[in-house]
Design a protein around this motif. Structure first.
Motif, PDB file in Angstrom:
ATOM      1  N   HIS A   4      -4.552 -55.635 -10.498  1.00 49.71           N
ATOM      2  CA  HIS A   4      -4.151 -54.428  -9.777  1.00 49.71           C
ATOM      3  C   HIS A   4      -2.717 -54.497  -9.268  1.00 49.71           C
ATOM      4  CE1 HIS A   4      -5.171 -57.134  -6.511  1.00 49.71           C
ATOM      5  NE2 HIS A   4      -4.561 -56.320  -5.679  1.00 49.71           N
ATOM      6  N   ARG A   5      -1.993 -55.585  -9.602  1.00 49.83           N
ATOM      7  CA  ARG A   5      -0.645 -55.762  -9.047  1.00 49.83           C
ATOM      8  C   ARG A   5       0.449 -55.555 -10.086  1.00 49.83           C
ATOM      9  NH1 ARG A   5      -2.451 -60.415  -6.014  1.00 49.83           N
ATOM     10  NH2 ARG A   5      -2.753 -59.676  -3.883  1.00 49.83           N
ATOM     11  N   THR A   6       1.380 -54.646  -9.788  1.00 51.14           N
ATOM     12  CA  THR A   6       2.509 -54.414 -10.687  1.00 51.14           C
ATOM     13  C   THR A   6       3.791 -54.783  -9.948  1.00 51.14           C
ATOM     14  OG1 THR A   6       1.254 -52.530 -11.438  1.00 51.14           O
ATOM     15  CG2 THR A   6       3.476 -52.672 -12.247  1.00 51.14           C
ATOM     16  N   CYS A  50       3.503 -44.248 -13.428  1.00 52.72           N
ATOM     17  CA  CYS A  50       2.269 -43.593 -13.905  1.00 52.72           C
ATOM     18  C   CYS A  50       1.128 -44.594 -14.098  1.00 52.72           C
ATOM     19  CB  CYS A  50       2.517 -42.789 -15.176  1.00 52.72           C
ATOM     20  SG  CYS A  50       2.959 -43.783 -16.586  1.00 52.72           S
ATOM     21  N   LEU A  51       1.388 -45.890 -13.858  1.00 55.38           N
ATOM     22  CA  LEU A  51       0.302 -46.870 -13.887  1.00 55.38           C
ATOM     23  C   LEU A  51      -0.563 -46.777 -12.638  1.00 55.38           C
ATOM     24  CD1 LEU A  51       2.524 -49.743 -15.190  1.00 55.38           C
ATOM     25  CD2 LEU A  51       0.463 -48.912 -16.371  1.00 55.38           C
ATOM     26  N   LEU A  52       0.020 -46.200 -11.588  1.00 56.92           N
ATOM     27  CA  LEU A  52      -0.681 -46.172 -10.303  1.00 56.92           C
ATOM     28  C   LEU A  52      -2.036 -45.455 -10.414  1.00 56.92           C
ATOM     29  CD1 LEU A  52      -0.142 -47.053  -7.374  1.00 56.92           C
ATOM     30  CD2 LEU A  52       0.898 -44.827  -6.967  1.00 56.92           C
ATOM     31  N   GLY A  53      -2.026 -44.251 -10.991  1.00 55.01           N
ATOM     32  CA  GLY A  53      -3.274 -43.483 -11.105  1.00 55.01           C
ATOM     33  C   GLY A  53      -4.290 -44.186 -11.983  1.00 55.01           C
ATOM     34  N   ALA A  54      -3.797 -44.844 -13.040  1.00 51.27           N
ATOM     35  CA  ALA A  54      -4.710 -45.539 -13.956  1.00 51.27           C
ATOM     36  C   ALA A  54      -5.361 -46.730 -13.245  1.00 51.27           C
ATOM     37  CB  ALA A  54      -3.946 -45.993 -15.195  1.00 51.27           C
ATOM     38  N   LEU A  55      -4.575 -47.468 -12.463  1.00 52.08           N
ATOM     39  CA  LEU A  55      -5.131 -48.633 -11.754  1.00 52.08           C
ATOM     40  C   LEU A  55      -6.117 -48.188 -10.680  1.00 52.08           C
ATOM     41  CD1 LEU A  55      -1.918 -50.853 -11.395  1.00 52.08           C
ATOM     42  CD2 LEU A  55      -3.842 -51.174 -12.966  1.00 52.08           C
ATOM     43  N   VAL A  56      -5.764 -47.117  -9.965  1.00 53.38           N
ATOM     44  CA  VAL A  56      -6.672 -46.610  -8.922  1.00 53.38           C
ATOM     45  C   VAL A  56      -7.985 -46.174  -9.552  1.00 53.38           C
ATOM     46  CG1 VAL A  56      -7.009 -44.730  -7.261  1.00 53.38           C
ATOM     47  CG2 VAL A  56      -4.842 -45.973  -7.309  1.00 53.38           C
ATOM     48  N   GLY A 115       8.310 -52.578   0.619  1.00 53.84           N
ATOM     49  CA  GLY A 115       8.628 -51.908  -0.645  1.00 53.84           C
ATOM     50  C   GLY A 115       7.472 -51.850  -1.625  1.00 53.84           C
ATOM     51  N   VAL A 116       6.288 -52.246  -1.159  1.00 53.51           N
ATOM     52  CA  VAL A 116       5.126 -52.231  -2.059  1.00 53.51           C
ATOM     53  C   VAL A 116       4.082 -51.248  -1.524  1.00 53.51           C
ATOM     54  CG1 VAL A 116       3.232 -53.597  -3.043  1.00 53.51           C
ATOM     55  CG2 VAL A 116       5.497 -54.624  -2.769  1.00 53.51           C
ATOM     56  N   VAL A 117       3.645 -50.341  -2.389  1.00 56.34           N
ATOM     57  CA  VAL A 117       2.595 -49.397  -2.008  1.00 56.34           C
ATOM     58  C   VAL A 117       1.256 -50.020  -2.329  1.00 56.34           C
ATOM     59  CG1 VAL A 117       1.464 -47.249  -2.706  1.00 56.34           C
ATOM     60  CG2 VAL A 117       3.905 -47.288  -2.365  1.00 56.34           C
ATOM     61  N   SER A 118       0.322 -49.949  -1.391  1.00 56.90           N
ATOM     62  CA  SER A 118      -1.019 -50.397  -1.743  1.00 56.90           C
ATOM     63  C   SER A 118      -1.983 -49.230  -1.543  1.00 56.90           C
ATOM     64  CB  SER A 118      -1.439 -51.600  -0.894  1.00 56.90           C
ATOM     65  OG  SER A 118      -1.359 -51.238   0.457  1.00 56.90           O
TER      66      SER A 118
END
Ligand code: EPU
Length: 431
Positions: free
Chosen positions: A82-84, A97-103, A143-146
């Motif tokens: 889950h970490r990019t 756009c990886l965010l929505g896929a990982l969520v 600087g990291v969104v979780s």
């Protein structure tokens, strides 16, 4: 190795060129492959540095991604992390756009916030607001969104922002919602064809999505998604760029595979400028020079695309008269103006409006590409200019155009790609 393009302008471009698959569809579709542990096969994927880079990020996240033959990618995401990290995200902003896929897949994600880029600030507040509306807990530290989606459920989500909707923000929400229980209604959804292509892939994977292509998209979450085999839509921006190359050189260029319906606003402006446009089944043709200047305003789809603004400005330089170019998507996206001025053009910039005095001869010059679409515009101008033009920093071009100079050559352009070391040092602005 740094490379440059050298061209001598004047030759009218004539002939046919086939549109490649759309970069801006390929990137979110590759991300969508993370939503399933089964294999997703994507066809018609353009061979671009951005695509190769997205594959690298997918591998970093644990997926297998390979291209067994040109244009085809096979992606299988058995296990996904889950970490990019920032080192990867900062190199390509579209990796957001990886965010929505990982969520969607994992119910959680951590992603370094991509910075701005040369076309202006690139905030992701709307992406995060959308995920919060789904019930995700969103935090930002160092600087990291979780994102924690353990309490997420279908909801009504408004993706409208000061500049209209957001393309990748809508893509993120659709991907997250497709594996979030309940029904999500996305209001002010982006209507770009690339969003529809993503929804088409997701439907093939088993998602329940309706309304894409309009401003309201409805997604009903599934328990899981499966594999799919999907061909990506043609690149409307690339197609528009070749049509602009035909017009700027007073030639006659046909783009095979181009989808005229995706290019309506651009083709409308070309026609208004007096360029002959012919639309047939599976092709679009542009013939002749622009005869008169026309104003243009960029807007979200179905308006005139910001990704063709720089190229159309180059075309406007050919038409006599004063015209304006107004940027309503990225108000700072005018880096090409200063370089075009080096070629003898008269363009004045006032905030988000450029005023172009067309009909003056262009003269070749050494110029510097600043971003993807600006590089294409400089090359188009070089093809219409007298004498030699050198475009430095060609790597910007390679992010979004497959074998651009080779295909322009097939249309009759006098253009070559060279190592920067072969550019006379007196012309270079950097080594
Ligand atoms: N915006 C916000 N908040 C957000 C997101 C966007 O205010 O959370 C603003 C942006 O600052 C901008 C506007 O909304 O002013 C539109 O941005 P959008 O989010 O739609 O852009 P994007 O999805 O990040 C995609 C394309 C861009 C293209 C834009 C607009 C991809 C990979 N990128 O970016 O393509 O310019 O949509 O159509 O799909 C290119 O190919 O050269 C390119 C830059």
């Amino acid at each position: 190795m740094l490379e440059v393009a050298r061209m001598t302008g004047g030759a009218p471009l004539r002939g046919e060129v086939r549109a490649a698959g759309a970069k801006n569809a390929a990137l979110p579709l590759m991300a969508a492959a993370l939503l399933t542990s089964s294999e997703v096969i994507l066809r018609g994927v353009p061979d671009l540095s951005d695509v190769r880079f997205m594959a690298e990020i997918l591998r970093h996240l644990g997926a297998e991604a390979s291209s067994p033959e040109p244009g085809t990618w096979r992606i299988r995401a058995g296990e996904v992390s889950h970490r990019t990290p920032y080192e990867l995200v900062r190199k390509m902003r579209a990796s957001v756009c990886l965010l929505g896929a990982l969520v969607g897949r994992l119910g959680r994600a951590e992603m370094a916030v991509p910075g701005g880029c040369v076309i202006g600030p690139r905030p992701i507040d709307l992406h995060l607001r959308g995920l919060e509306a789904l019930g995700c807990r969103v935090g930002l530290e160092s600087g990291v969104v979780s994102v924690d989606a353990s309490a997420a459920r279908g909801a009504e989500v408004d993706m409208g922002g000061p500049m209209g909707s957001t393309v990748l923000g809508t893509a993120n929400l659709v991907m997250a919602a497709s594996l979030t229980r309940g029904t999500t209604r996305i209001l002010n959804a982006a209507m770009e064809p690339e969003v529809t292509d993503l929804c088409d892939l997701l439907r093939r994977m088993g998602a329940a999505i309706a309304g894409d292509g309009t401003s309201v998209i409805e997604v009903t979450g599934a328990d899981s998604l499966g594999g799919a085999d999907h061909a990506i839509i043609a690149d409307r921006i690339e197609a528009g760029t070749y049509l602009a190359a035909g017009a700027i050189t007073g030639g006659d260029v046909t783009v095979l595979g181009a989808e005229a319906g995706h290019l309506a606003a651009f083709l409308g402006r070309m026609e208004a400028a007096g360029v002959g446009i012919e639309v047939g089944r599976g092709y679009v043709r542009a013939a002749g020079r622009p005869l008169r200047g026309v104003d243009v305003v960029t807007e979200p789809h179905p308006g005139f695309p910001t990704d063709l603004q720089a190229q159309f400005m180059a075309v406007q330089l050919m038409a006599p008269g004063v015209t304006t170019v107004t940027e309503r998507v990225y108000p700072h996206r005018f880096m090409h103006v200063a370089e075009l001025q080096r070629m003898g053009t008269d363009i004045r910039l006032d905030g988000a409006v450029a005023t172009v005095l067309g009909g003056r001869p262009l003269s070749g010059a050494p110029v510097m590409a600043s971003d993807l679409r600006a590089s294409a515009a400089l090359i188009l101008a070089g093809l219409a200019a007298s004498g030699e033009t050198w475009v430095q920093r060609l790597y910007h071009l390679d992010r979004g155009y497959e074998r651009f100079e080779e295909r322009l050559r097939s249309l009759g352009a006098d253009i070559v790609r060279l190592p920067q070391s072969e550019m006379p040092s007196s012309l270079r602005s950097e080594d």
